[in-house]
Design an enzyme around this catalytic site. Structure first.
Site, PDB file in Angstrom:
ATOM      1  N   TYR A  57       8.459   1.269  -9.634  1.00 15.97           N
ATOM      2  CA  TYR A  57       8.064   1.681 -10.995  1.00 15.97           C
ATOM      3  C   TYR A  57       7.869   3.203 -11.048  1.00 15.97           C
ATOM      4  CZ  TYR A  57       6.413   0.657 -15.719  1.00 15.97           C
ATOM      5  OH  TYR A  57       6.283   0.584 -17.081  1.00 15.97           O
ATOM      6  N   LYS A  90       2.842   5.784 -17.642  1.00 13.88           N
ATOM      7  CA  LYS A  90       1.966   4.769 -18.260  1.00 13.88           C
ATOM      8  C   LYS A  90       0.490   5.102 -18.034  1.00 13.88           C
ATOM      9  CE  LYS A  90       5.135   2.029 -20.000  1.00 13.88           C
ATOM     10  NZ  LYS A  90       5.498   2.208 -21.423  1.00 13.88           N
TER      11      LYS A  90
END
Ligand code: NAD
Length: 258
Positions: free
Chosen positions: A158, A165
């Site tokens: 990720y 995020k």
């Protein structure tokens, strides 16, 4: 009762019928909201045509191109809302981007340009469009963005999107604090992994989904419509006391230690 009648909602981030934003738009429509839809324009107009056909049954009263890297398009979008709607009530920020090569392998190899682009599109855009929405939310409002557990804990591959995020979730808190006195609530939904165009760029997304199906309390991952239901709730008066939060819609995966 969950009722969004009389509310004007701008939904960003619909690319196709797998998009989380499509799940959200359907549930907002079902609850009675009047929709405005933005799409990411491309040179050949293919995206415009595809998204227009998809959203037609939801009878949006606004349909506008809005690349969040383009200040002019953001300005035009919100000018159009000001001119056509008496007010804006709901803003759905459901978009993100990172280069595929930055979503696999060594995090330390993230390029400067890849980092900047991911953070600009995926994080800064929330700050910018919330600022543009603020003067139009004259009767209060609700802003909802989409995040993922990889912004809080390490999820293999990720990488840069995890950093984006994390910054997004903190931006939610700062925005909630600034906009709260105007009765504008700002929240994030942390969705479990779902197969979409964006998630297919993350290395090993199918393995992530299978892992969640094995481990999550509900023994499955979630659907776009389930995320849409939570978004509709957050945008409704039923959630009038909730702001600055990250709500997990992930079949319970987040609570697990192993
Ligand atoms: P998606 O590919 O359907 O949606 C991503 C959207 O971002 C697309 O509509 C694309 O056009 C838009 N976009 C990209 N660059 C843009 C730009 N410069 N300007 C305007 N729009 C731009 O994928 P999705 O999974 O539905 O993603 C929506 C959101 O949900 C993202 O923030 C994503 O990080 C988040 N999310 C996804 C998952 C998942 O597993 N799919 C899980 C948690 C959170």
């Amino acid at each position: 009762m969950l009722d969004l009648t009389g509310k004007n909602a701008l939904v960003t981030g619909i690319a196709n019928n797998r998009s989380i934003a499509w799940g959200i738009a359907q549930q907002l429509h079902k609850a009675g909201a009047n929709l405005g839809i933005t799409y990411l324009p491309d040179e050949r107009g293919k995206m415009e045509k595809k998204v227009a056909e998809l959203v037609e049954p939801l009878t949006p009263s606004l349909f506008v191109p809005c690349n969040v890297q383009n200040d002019q398009q953001i300005q035009s979008t919100f000018e159009l809302i000001r001119d056509k709607w008496d007010k804006l009530d709901i803003l759905i920020h459901c978009l993100a981007f990172a280069n595929k090569e930055d979503l696999t392998g060594d995090f330390s190899k993230t390029s400067r340009s890849g980092f900047n682009q991911a953070l600009e599109i995926s994080t800064y855009s929330l700050i910018q469009i919330s600022g543009a929405a603020k003067p139009l939310m004259t009767q209060g409002g609700s802003i909802v963005t989409l995040t993922y557990l990889g912004g809080v804990r390490v999820v293999p591959n990720y990488n840069v999107m995890g950093v984006a995020k994390a910054a997004l979730e903190m931006s939610v808190r700062y925005l909630a604090t600034e906009l709260g006195p105007q009765n504008i609530r700002v929240n994030a939904i942390s969705a479990g992994p779902i197969r979409t165009l964006a998630s297919s760029a993350v290395g090993g997304i199918l393995d992530m989904i299978h892992h969640v199906e094995e481990v999550a309390p509900l023994r499955r991952t979630v659907t776009q419509l389930e995320v849409g239901n939570t978004a509709a709730f957050l945008c409704s008066d039923l959630a009038s006391g909730i702001t600055g939060q990250t709500l997990y819609v992930d079949a319970g995966y987040e609570i697990m230690g192993m």
